[in-house]
Each structure stands twice: as structure tokens, then as C-alpha cells.
Design a protein around this motif. Structure first.
Motif, PDB file in Angstrom:
ATOM      1  N   LYS A 157       0.837  -1.200   0.000  1.00  0.00           N
ATOM      2  CA  LYS A 157       0.000   0.000   0.000  1.00  0.00           C
ATOM      3  C   LYS A 157       0.873   1.252   0.000  1.00  0.00           C
ATOM      4  CE  LYS A 157      -2.295  -1.679   3.656  1.00  0.00           C
ATOM      5  NZ  LYS A 157      -1.736  -3.018   3.631  1.00  0.00           N
ATOM      6  N   LEU A 158       0.220   2.384  -0.217  1.00  0.00           N
ATOM      7  CA  LEU A 158       0.954   3.642  -0.289  1.00  0.00           C
ATOM      8  C   LEU A 158       1.671   3.951   1.020  1.00  0.00           C
ATOM      9  CD1 LEU A 158       1.506   5.890  -2.283  1.00  0.00           C
ATOM     10  CD2 LEU A 158      -0.394   7.169  -1.279  1.00  0.00           C
ATOM     11  N   GLN A 159       0.997   3.610   2.189  1.00  0.00           N
ATOM     12  CA  GLN A 159       1.620   3.904   3.494  1.00  0.00           C
ATOM     13  C   GLN A 159       2.958   3.195   3.621  1.00  0.00           C
ATOM     14  OE1 GLN A 159      -1.722   3.145   2.885  1.00  0.00           O
ATOM     15  NE2 GLN A 159      -2.387   2.375   4.889  1.00  0.00           N
ATOM     16  N   ASP A 160       3.076   2.026   2.981  1.00  0.00           N
ATOM     17  CA  ASP A 160       4.306   1.260   3.133  1.00  0.00           C
ATOM     18  C   ASP A 160       5.508   2.025   2.599  1.00  0.00           C
ATOM     19  OD1 ASP A 160       2.903  -0.830   4.253  1.00  0.00           O
ATOM     20  OD2 ASP A 160       2.397  -1.639   2.279  1.00  0.00           O
ATOM     21  N   TRP A 161       5.276   2.826   1.571  1.00  0.00           N
ATOM     22  CA  TRP A 161       6.362   3.637   1.025  1.00  0.00           C
ATOM     23  C   TRP A 161       6.829   4.652   2.057  1.00  0.00           C
ATOM     24  CZ3 TRP A 161       9.076   2.916  -3.275  1.00  0.00           C
ATOM     25  CH2 TRP A 161       8.531   2.075  -4.266  1.00  0.00           C
ATOM     26  N   LEU A 162       5.841   5.133   2.887  1.00  0.00           N
ATOM     27  CA  LEU A 162       6.166   6.222   3.812  1.00  0.00           C
ATOM     28  C   LEU A 162       6.892   5.734   5.047  1.00  0.00           C
ATOM     29  CD1 LEU A 162       2.769   8.082   3.459  1.00  0.00           C
ATOM     30  CD2 LEU A 162       4.924   8.547   2.281  1.00  0.00           C
ATOM     31  N   THR A 163       6.941   4.411   5.260  1.00  0.00           N
ATOM     32  CA  THR A 163       7.600   3.933   6.481  1.00  0.00           C
ATOM     33  C   THR A 163       9.074   4.301   6.506  1.00  0.00           C
ATOM     34  OG1 THR A 163       7.824   1.815   5.381  1.00  0.00           O
ATOM     35  CG2 THR A 163       6.079   2.005   7.043  1.00  0.00           C
ATOM     36  N   LEU A 164       9.626   4.622   5.353  1.00  0.00           N
ATOM     37  CA  LEU A 164      11.037   5.018   5.315  1.00  0.00           C
ATOM     38  C   LEU A 164      11.256   6.273   6.153  1.00  0.00           C
ATOM     39  CD1 LEU A 164      13.770   4.326   3.997  1.00  0.00           C
ATOM     40  CD2 LEU A 164      13.225   6.010   2.253  1.00  0.00           C
ATOM     41  N   PHE A 165      10.198   7.132   6.163  1.00  0.00           N
ATOM     42  CA  PHE A 165      10.340   8.402   6.884  1.00  0.00           C
ATOM     43  C   PHE A 165       9.831   8.298   8.310  1.00  0.00           C
ATOM     44  CE2 PHE A 165       9.574   9.136   2.372  1.00  0.00           C
ATOM     45  CZ  PHE A 165      10.809   9.651   2.041  1.00  0.00           C
ATOM     46  N   ASN A 166       9.508   7.095   8.732  1.00  0.00           N
ATOM     47  CA  ASN A 166       9.005   6.876  10.078  1.00  0.00           C
ATOM     48  C   ASN A 166      10.181   6.460  10.954  1.00  0.00           C
ATOM     49  OD1 ASN A 166       7.735   6.167  12.365  1.00  0.00           O
ATOM     50  ND2 ASN A 166       6.491   4.516  11.472  1.00  0.00           N
ATOM     51  N   PHE A 167      10.651   7.410  11.769  1.00  0.00           N
ATOM     52  CA  PHE A 167      11.879   7.121  12.522  1.00  0.00           C
ATOM     53  C   PHE A 167      11.613   6.626  13.938  1.00  0.00           C
ATOM     54  CE2 PHE A 167      13.090  10.207   9.258  1.00  0.00           C
ATOM     55  CZ  PHE A 167      14.032   9.441   8.597  1.00  0.00           C
ATOM     56  N   SER A 168      10.344   6.361  14.253  1.00  0.00           N
ATOM     57  CA  SER A 168      10.068   5.838  15.588  1.00  0.00           C
ATOM     58  C   SER A 168      10.518   4.377  15.653  1.00  0.00           C
ATOM     59  CB  SER A 168       8.571   5.942  15.873  1.00  0.00           C
ATOM     60  OG  SER A 168       7.885   5.089  14.976  1.00  0.00           O
ATOM     61  N   ASP A 169      10.473   3.814  16.835  1.00  0.00           N
ATOM     62  CA  ASP A 169      10.975   2.458  17.007  1.00  0.00           C
ATOM     63  C   ASP A 169       9.931   1.403  16.682  1.00  0.00           C
ATOM     64  OD1 ASP A 169      13.391   3.407  17.723  1.00  0.00           O
ATOM     65  OD2 ASP A 169      12.991   3.442  19.873  1.00  0.00           O
ATOM     66  N   GLU A 170       8.749   1.862  16.202  1.00  0.00           N
ATOM     67  CA  GLU A 170       7.717   0.901  15.832  1.00  0.00           C
ATOM     68  C   GLU A 170       8.278  -0.101  14.832  1.00  0.00           C
ATOM     69  OE1 GLU A 170       3.886   2.414  14.401  1.00  0.00           O
ATOM     70  OE2 GLU A 170       4.437   4.247  15.480  1.00  0.00           O
ATOM     71  N   PRO A 171       7.990  -1.372  15.013  1.00  0.00           N
ATOM     72  CA  PRO A 171       8.433  -2.337  14.011  1.00  0.00           C
ATOM     73  C   PRO A 171       7.658  -2.143  12.706  1.00  0.00           C
ATOM     74  CG  PRO A 171       7.034  -3.407  15.645  1.00  0.00           C
ATOM     75  CD  PRO A 171       7.227  -1.998  16.111  1.00  0.00           C
ATOM     76  N   MET A 172       8.294  -2.502  11.592  1.00  0.00           N
ATOM     77  CA  MET A 172       7.642  -2.374  10.283  1.00  0.00           C
ATOM     78  C   MET A 172       6.469  -3.336  10.187  1.00  0.00           C
ATOM     79  SD  MET A 172      10.499  -2.175   7.356  1.00  0.00           S
ATOM     80  CE  MET A 172      11.298  -0.671   6.898  1.00  0.00           C
ATOM     81  N   THR A 173       5.445  -2.932   9.473  1.00  0.00           N
ATOM     82  CA  THR A 173       4.363  -3.870   9.194  1.00  0.00           C
ATOM     83  C   THR A 173       4.874  -4.904   8.198  1.00  0.00           C
ATOM     84  OG1 THR A 173       3.608  -2.541   7.354  1.00  0.00           O
ATOM     85  CG2 THR A 173       2.600  -2.108   9.516  1.00  0.00           C
ATOM     86  N   GLY A 174       4.115  -5.978   8.077  1.00  0.00           N
ATOM     87  CA  GLY A 174       4.533  -7.047   7.159  1.00  0.00           C
ATOM     88  C   GLY A 174       4.721  -6.539   5.746  1.00  0.00           C
TER      89      GLY A 174
END
Lengths: 271, 360
Positions: free
Chosen positions: B51-68
Motif C-alpha cells: 500500500k501507499l503507506q508502506d512507502w512512507l515507512t522510510l520516513f518513520n523514525f520511531s521504534d515501531e516495528p515495520m508492518t509485514g
């Protein structure tokens, strides 16, 4: 007097040069090409004309003897240095991949890293070789005569801005119609004279050789049989060379023309 | 005489200038844009939807683990797609170089046995080296395959250069027949390896004969990029000389090209590119034949353009082929080498048909 010595300066010198191709021996060749000299190589098919030209161009290794270019051993020249002073037009030269004619002509100057005048020179060289209308076309779409003109333009481009160079050509006029033969011969002559380049050309047509060249090298059976000025005195040697009889005609301008006759008429003549 | 020459030259000059400025850089740009588009599109395909959000995880610098799905995107699909592009570029470049070297559009590292030679050498190293009781550190193992594959490719290249000249200089038929002999030789060596291999080695070996990009990772992509950049820098320096080679070797020497040196440089480059591609992805055929041919048909035969365009075209072709290969039978994955061979063989036959006049 000083002028005389500079023009007579040796450009290319062969000193007892021999070559061996398969079982056939060529040479020994002893000759000197002076600066700005125009020399034609004549001889029957298979006599070793192309072999001699390849010895002059270093394409063929000598088995004995020395070749010197500008008083320096030809073998010691780098290809890059040589390409600035000497252009070679081989007999049949195809071009892979159907490169465009502009590119083919500009390849004459490929060893120059910086060449601001390139596109200008390509156009002028093409014009001089009567190939300006062929620019922009694929080389492999051209007829034999058109290809020959583009290759000649490549040679012109290569030594365009040089002086005192050497041009070696192997039958440049073979695939052309008679009108173009005269035009291109005139272009070649003009090009070389303007720049003081020497020409050594293999030719088939005796009249071309007599009109545009000042000296004839006659080759037969792998030997240089005569090295003579191209005038009326050369006619007996030419008759011997091809084993034909030649009739001499003078046109209105006083040019010498020769017409070959059957060898039988010559036999009758000598009998 | 002078005046007529310059007048005759005026019309071609304007045409010439237009052509140089107009179409030539265009194709490279079109290829680059299609490549980027294909890259973005290809990562959408696969078992897990992205999904589109998955592209944005690169800019997510929190310690949340990546979604599948973002893990799939960033750690599986993107490196895989990039790897496909880089391998394709390496193959495209080696194809364009080989064709330029042998002055013929039918010359191809694959058909000439270079790829098979690399695979045979790699196979030997798998079976023989791992059988020997040598203490080889793990960190070296990664380099053994590329180096042996490179040596195999180099050996075949030099053999080709020598044998084809000896059989019939300058003829494509002699070259292709030499390629058949070398291919058969390499196949025999590979067959011997298969025969001698243990079960585990056999699995590894079959990987080479099929060709797959499953070994892709950021590390592999990065390594390939560090190989490709200097290779391109090197090619750039001899790219004009490659054009002169089209005149024939004698004429190229007369215009000042050191043909011998050029030949050995091109041979080493082709061997490096083919060897490394084979070491990491096995035998992937026909990309190196098809890519230069397509760009030559589309944009002309000037090597200065053909080589960079072949790299982009090769990347594009392999990316598309790999995307199809991994999506056509989800959850299984078809080795991409099978795919390119299926599409490439008919293409080669068409090429042969078009070249039939020149083969005799």
C-alpha cells in the motif's frame, strides 16, 4: 635551392624490404617517396600491388629490410602519431552496423581527444569527396560507388588540417562511373597539393596514372620492375608490364592518352 | 572549388544539427523514465499487496516495528527490483560490447559460450573446491564464485578470440560455430560437475543452469552497483574507439586506435560483467543479445549511444521478465532464466532470418 631540398626530402623510405605471404615471396623493394610526391602503383592482378602498399602502411610485417617514415623506423611510430600524418584507404572496406556516413567520416579523426572543428571538417571533406548529399544516411544503404566516396571523405577528414602527410590508397576509383573517376581524381590531387601531402595510389587505369601522378611504380611477380616518371618514355615499360601494346594519342591540351591493343598486334609489331 | 564545397555543405549541416540535438538524447530519457516507472510498478506485484503507506515507512523514525507489507516492500521487493535492473544493465552492456568487438549484431556472450564458461567454472568451484579439505573462511566464500566465474568467462573469451580468428578471420559463421563448440565444452564440464555432485551441491548447481534473481539483497545490489560504475567509467573512455572498430581492424588501426589493447580491454570487461552476473544469478540468456539490438533498431548504431541505452534497456527487460517470472505462479517462482530463454530464442531466429544474406 633550399626550396628544392625541402621538397625533395624523403618521407617514406624502403630499404631492401621483403615480405612473405604463404609461399609467395615479395621484394626486395628499394624506394623512396619524397614529400608531396604523387606516385601510382601499377601492375597486373595478383602482382603484389596491395602487398607493397601494406608494407608501406605497416599493415604487413616485413620479413627483412627497413621501412622509415620521416627518417624514423616505421615500427617505432605509435598508431596515434601515425594517424596524424598518414591516412590509408583500403581496397574494400565495409562498415559494421550501418553507421551513419557523418560518423564514418568523423572516425577519421577519432584519435583526437579535442576536436572543435570536427563537424565543419566532416562537411567540407564530404563536399570534396562529392559525398555531401550522402551525409545523414546509413553507410550500408549506399551503393558501392557511394561507399567509396564516403571512405575517401574519411581519409580527407583525417589529414584535413595537417601538412606534409602521406596518403595511401588502394584502387579508390574502382567502383565509380567515368565522370566521378575524373572528379574524384581531381579532388584527391587538389587536396594533396594544397596540403603538400604525398599520395601513393594503386590504380588500374593507366591514363589516370599518367595524368594525375608524376611517378609510376610498376610491380610484377612480387617485384618492383620499374620506378619511372610518368611520361611518354614509360610506355614501353607499361607494355611489358601488362603484356599489351599501347597506342599513344595526344588530345587538344597536349595530354598523353594511351589505348591498349591486343597483345597479338604487339607481337606483329615486334616481329 | 572551395565555394561550391561550402555551399553544398550548408543544407546537410542544418539537418545534421537538428538530428543531433533532437532525437538522440531523447531515447535515453524515455528509457530512463520507463525504467523508473517499471521499477515503481513492479514492486506492487506479488503475493503480499503493497500500500501507499508502506512507502512512507522510510520516513518513520520511531521504534515501531515495520508492518509485514512494508517489510516486504523495503527488504524484499525493492532490493530485488534494483538487483534485476543492475544485472540487466550489466548484461546489456556486455552484450553491446561483445557485438561491437566482433563487429556483428549476432555476437552475444550467451551464444558464444561465455556465460556457459562462467557457469562451468563456477560449477567446478562448487563441486571441487567444497570437496577439498581446505580451510576457507566464510567471508571468502562469497568471492570465490564470482572470481572463478570470471576466470571461466575470461578463458572462453580469449579462446573465442584466438580460435575464431584461426578458423576464419572476421566471419560471423566461424565465430558462432566456435561458440557452439565452446558451449558444448562448458556443458560437458557442467555435466561432469552434476555427475560428481552430492545432493546438496546438485541443488546449488541447478541454480546456475536455470538462472534466478532469488539471491537479491541490498548487499548484492550495492556490490553490483560498485562494479557497474567503474565499468561504465572505463567504457566511456574507449567508446569512440569502439565505433572505429566498426571500420574493421586494419582501418581502425590506421585512424590511430590501438586495436590489440582495445580488444583485450573489452574482453576483460565482458568477462567481468558476465562472470559476476553468472556468479550471482546463474545463466540468464538473451538479455545481452536483445537489449543492444532493440536500442540499435530504435535509435541508430552509434556505440556512444548504444552502450548506455543497452544498459537501461537490459535493466528494463530483465526487470519486466523477473516480475512476470515471480508473479506468474504465486506462491511458486519460475526461474527468470527459463523465461528469457523462452522469449529470446524466437527473437534470435528472427535476427538470423534478417541476417541471412550476410551469413553465407
Amino acid at each position: 635551392m633550399l626550396m628544392k631540398t625541402t621538397t625533395q626530402q624523403s618521407l617514406l623510405q624502403l630499404d631492401a624490404v621483403c615480405a612473405r605471404l604463404g609461399k609467395k615471396d615479395f621484394g626486395p623493394f628499394n624506394l623512396t617517396i619524397a614529400k608531396a610526391e604523387k606516385v601510382a602503383i601499377l601492375g597486373p592482378s595478383g602482382a603484389g600491388k596491395s602487398t607493397l602498399l601494406k608494407l608501406l602502411s605497416r599493415e604487413l610485417k616485413t620479413s627483412r629490410g627497413n621501412v622509415a617514415f620521416q627518417s624514423r623506423a616505421l615500427a617505432s611510430w605509435s598508431l596515434m602519431e601515425l594517424s596524424r600524418l598518414r591516412a590509408v584507404l583500403p581496397q574494400n572496406s565495409d562498415v559494421a552496423f550501418g553507421l551513419e556516413t557523418d560518423l564514418v567520416i568523423s572516425l577519421g579523426r577519432v584519435s583526437r581527444a579535442h576536436d572543435p572543428e570536427l563537424s565543419n571538417i566532416v562537411r567540407q571533406a564530404a563536399g570534396m569527396a562529392h559525398a555531401a548529399h550522402l551525409l545523414g544516411r546509413r553507410f550500408d544503404s549506399l551503393s558501392g560507388g557511394e561507399q567509396a566516396r564516403v571512405q575517401l571523405a574519411r581519409i580527407f577528414a583525417q589529414l584535413w588540417d595537417q601538412r606534409d602527410g602521406l596518403i595511401l590508397v588502394d584502387e579508390p576509383l574502382a567502383a565509380l562511373d567515368p565522370g566521378l573517376q575524373f572528379d574524384l581524381l581531381a579532388s584527391l590531387e587538389e587536396y594533396a597539393t594544397e596540403r603538400q601531402h604525398a599520395i601513393v595510389a594503386i590504380l588500374h587505369d593507366i591514363n589516370h596514372a599518367m595524368q594525375a601522378f608524376e611517378r609510376l611504380l610498376l610491380v610484377k611477380n612480387g617485384q618492383l620492375v620499374a620506378d619511372i616518371a610518368s611520361n611518354r618514355e614509360a610506355v614501353p615499360a607499361l607494355e611489358d608490364l601488362y603484356d599489351i601494346a599501347l597506342t599513344c594519342i595526344h588530345n587538344e591540351e597536349g595530354d598523353l592518352l594511351v589505348t591498349p591493343l591486343r597483345a597479338s598486334s604487339r607481337a606483329r609489331k615486334s616481329a | 572549388m572551395k565555394a561550391s564545397v561550402s555551399m553544398a555543405g550548408e543544407l546537410p549541416q542544418s539537418l545534421h544539427a537538428k538530428r543531433v540535438q533532437g532525437s538522440r538524447p531523447g531515447l535515453l530519457l524515455v528509457l530512463a523514465i520507463s525504467l523508473i516507472a517499471a521499477l515503481l510498478l513492479s514492486v506492487q506485484f506479488g503475493a503480499v499487496p503493497v500500500k501507499l503507506q508502506d512507502w512512507l515507512t522510510l520516513f518513520n523514525f520511531s521504534d515501531e516495528p515495520m508492518t509485514g507489507s512494508s517489510y516486504v516492500l523495503w527488504n524484499i521487493r525493492l532490493p530485488r527490483a534494483l538487483f534485476a535492473v543492475l544485472v540487466g544493465a550489466a548484461l546489456g552492456m556486455s552484450g553491446a560490447l561483445t557485438q561491437g568487438l566482433f563487429r556483428n549484431p549476432l555476437a552475444d556472450p550467451n551464444l558464444l559460450g561465455v556465460t556457459a564458461g562462467a557457469a562451468a567454472a563456477a560449477g567446478l568451484s562448487i563441486v571441487v573446491l567444497s570437496g577439498l579439505p581446505l580451510p576457507i573462511p566464510m567471508s571468502w566464500r562469497m568471492w570465490i564464485l564470482p572470481v572463478t566465474a570470471f576466470s571461466g568467462a575470461l578463458l572462453v573469451c580469449f579462446a573465442l578470440d584466438r580460435v575464431a580468428r584461426w578458423i576464419s578471420p572476421g566471419s560471423i559463421v566461424g565465430l558462432l560455430l566456435t561458440g557452439i563448440a565452446l558451449n558444448a565444452l562448458a556443458a560437458a564440464v557442467l555435466g561432469l560437475c552434476t555427475y560428481l555432485a552430492t545432493d546438496e551441491q546438485l541443488r546449488n548447481l541447478s541454480f546456475w543452469t536455470l538462472g534466478s534473481l532469488a539471491g537479491a539483497s541490498w548487499l548484492a545490489a550495492g556490490l553490483l552497483l560498485t562494479l557497474l560504475l567503474p565499468a561504465w567509467w572505463w567504457v566511456r573512455r574507449m567508446i569512440s574507439a569502439m565505433n572505429a572498430l566498426a571500420l574493421g581492424e586494419a582501418a581502425a588501426a590506421h585512424v590511430g586506435i590501438d586495436v590489440r589493447r582495445l580488444r583485450s580491454q573489452v574482453i576483460v570487461l565482458v568477462a567481468v560483467l558476465t562472470g559476476f552476473a553468472v556468479a550471482w544469478c546463474g545463466m540468464i540468456s538473451f538479455i545481452s543479445l536483445v537489449a543492444p539490438h532493440l536500442v540499435r533498431t530504435m535509435g541508430g548504431p552509434d556505440q556512444r549511444q548504444v552502450i548506455p541505452r543497452s544498459m537501461l534497456m537490459g535493466g528494463l527487460l530483465l526487470l519486466v521478465a523477473d516480475t512476470v517470472a515471480r508473479c506468474i505462479a504465486i506462491p511458486a517462482e519460475v526461474p527468470v532464466g527459463i523465461f528469457t530463454a523462452l522469449l529470446g530464442s524466437p527473437f534470435f531466429l528472427i535476427l538470423l532470418r534478417n541476417a541471412r544474406g550476410r551469413l553465407a
